[in-house]
Design a protein around this motif. Structure first.
Motif, mmCIF file in Angstrom:
data_model
loop_
_atom_site.group_PDB
_atom_site.id
_atom_site.type_symbol
_atom_site.label_atom_id
_atom_site.label_comp_id
_atom_site.label_asym_id
_atom_site.label_seq_id
_atom_site.Cartn_x
_atom_site.Cartn_y
_atom_site.Cartn_z
ATOM 1 N N PHE A 63 43.715 35.414 83.035
ATOM 2 C CA PHE A 63 43.666 34.707 81.759
ATOM 3 C C PHE A 63 44.989 34.849 81.026
ATOM 4 C CE2 PHE A 63 39.143 34.555 82.307
ATOM 5 C CZ PHE A 63 38.711 33.505 81.510
ATOM 6 N N PRO A 64 45.360 33.825 80.254
ATOM 7 C CA PRO A 64 46.551 33.949 79.409
ATOM 8 C C PRO A 64 46.401 35.133 78.444
ATOM 9 C CG PRO A 64 45.750 31.686 79.424
ATOM 10 C CD PRO A 64 44.712 32.528 80.107
ATOM 11 N N PRO A 69 44.929 30.144 74.004
ATOM 12 C CA PRO A 69 44.854 29.621 75.373
ATOM 13 C C PRO A 69 43.777 30.313 76.218
ATOM 14 C CG PRO A 69 47.131 30.044 74.760
ATOM 15 C CD PRO A 69 46.269 30.615 73.677
ATOM 16 N N ALA A 70 43.577 31.607 76.004
ATOM 17 C CA ALA A 70 42.537 32.322 76.753
ATOM 18 C C ALA A 70 41.163 31.761 76.429
ATOM 19 C CB ALA A 70 42.591 33.815 76.440
ATOM 20 N N VAL A 71 40.925 31.509 75.157
ATOM 21 C CA VAL A 71 39.650 30.919 74.741
ATOM 22 C C VAL A 71 39.525 29.508 75.309
ATOM 23 C CG1 VAL A 71 38.333 30.092 72.746
ATOM 24 C CG2 VAL A 71 39.389 32.362 72.697
ATOM 25 N N GLY A 72 40.620 28.754 75.305
ATOM 26 C CA GLY A 72 40.603 27.406 75.876
ATOM 27 C C GLY A 72 40.227 27.409 77.348
ATOM 28 N N ILE A 73 40.774 28.367 78.101
ATOM 29 C CA ILE A 73 40.429 28.476 79.526
ATOM 30 C C ILE A 73 38.955 28.832 79.673
ATOM 31 C CG2 ILE A 73 40.784 29.843 81.623
ATOM 32 C CD1 ILE A 73 43.007 27.773 81.143
ATOM 33 N N LEU A 97 45.857 22.377 76.255
ATOM 34 C CA LEU A 97 46.367 23.642 76.794
ATOM 35 C C LEU A 97 47.752 23.459 77.396
ATOM 36 C CD1 LEU A 97 43.097 25.020 78.403
ATOM 37 C CD2 LEU A 97 44.383 26.088 76.538
ATOM 38 N N GLU A 98 47.948 22.361 78.122
ATOM 39 C CA GLU A 98 49.267 22.082 78.713
ATOM 40 C C GLU A 98 50.321 21.886 77.631
ATOM 41 O OE1 GLU A 98 48.782 18.785 81.395
ATOM 42 O OE2 GLU A 98 48.293 20.122 83.065
ATOM 43 N N GLN A 99 49.989 21.142 76.594
ATOM 44 C CA GLN A 99 50.939 20.906 75.503
ATOM 45 C C GLN A 99 51.301 22.198 74.777
ATOM 46 O OE1 GLN A 99 49.043 17.889 73.135
ATOM 47 N NE2 GLN A 99 49.771 16.229 74.446
ATOM 48 N N ALA A 100 50.380 23.155 74.787
ATOM 49 C CA ALA A 100 50.625 24.445 74.131
ATOM 50 C C ALA A 100 51.367 25.419 75.051
ATOM 51 C CB ALA A 100 49.303 25.055 73.678
ATOM 52 N N THR A 107 46.017 28.699 86.103
ATOM 53 C CA THR A 107 45.137 29.777 85.649
ATOM 54 C C THR A 107 43.825 29.760 86.415
ATOM 55 O OG1 THR A 107 46.126 29.709 83.444
ATOM 56 C CG2 THR A 107 43.984 30.793 83.643
ATOM 57 N N LEU A 108 43.243 28.573 86.600
ATOM 58 C CA LEU A 108 41.988 28.473 87.354
ATOM 59 C C LEU A 108 42.190 28.888 88.813
ATOM 60 C CD1 LEU A 108 40.555 25.140 85.896
ATOM 61 C CD2 LEU A 108 39.861 27.479 85.337
#
Length: 135
Positions: A63-64, A69-73, A97-100, A107-108
């Protein structure tokens, strides 16, 4: 707390307002299982503070390290349970997520290689499907 599916520990986390539409039941707090990666909403009255930070390393080092980003994943993992039903939301979340600055597919893929988890969803297959969907 433990996961109702596999009885492994879960990590509670706050869902940022900007990601609320991607959360199960649009909840402001949720949990993710440290083994099967199942994401479930939590009620505001269960003791989780809106400012509580996710301890993503308790789930996987894949995870990031930054909270949003971690929550987004985590939320993307839940949306992956049904690509047909969640396609539009998943595309929007992964684009955000990519834009950030986070590579969600990488990650996946890293999560797929983590020997400590046994995802509820076939992540390897989902990564392949997402690559076809997005590119």
């Amino acid at each position: 707390m433990v996961c109702s599916r596999c009885e492994s520990p879960v990590v509670r986390f706050a869902v940022p307002d900007s990601y609320r539409e991607y959360a199960p039941s649009e909840a402001s707090t949720a949990t993710i299982c440290t083994r099967c990666l199942r994401v479930r909403p939590r009620s505001e009255t269960d003791g989780t503070s809106r400012s509580e930070r996710a301890d993503v390393t308790a789930v996987s080092e894949a995870f990031p390290t930054r909270q949003k980003p971690a929550v987004g994943i985590a939320l993307a993992l839940e949306l992956c349970t049904s690509l047909a039903r969640n396609r539009d939301r998943l595309e929007a979340l992964l684009a955000d997520l990519e834009q950030a600055g986070t590579d969600p597919l990488l990650t996946l893929e890293r999560l797929c290689r983590d020997p400590t988890i046994e995802p509820e969803t076939d992540l390897e297959r989902r990564v392949h499907q997402l690559e076809q969907l997005l590119y």
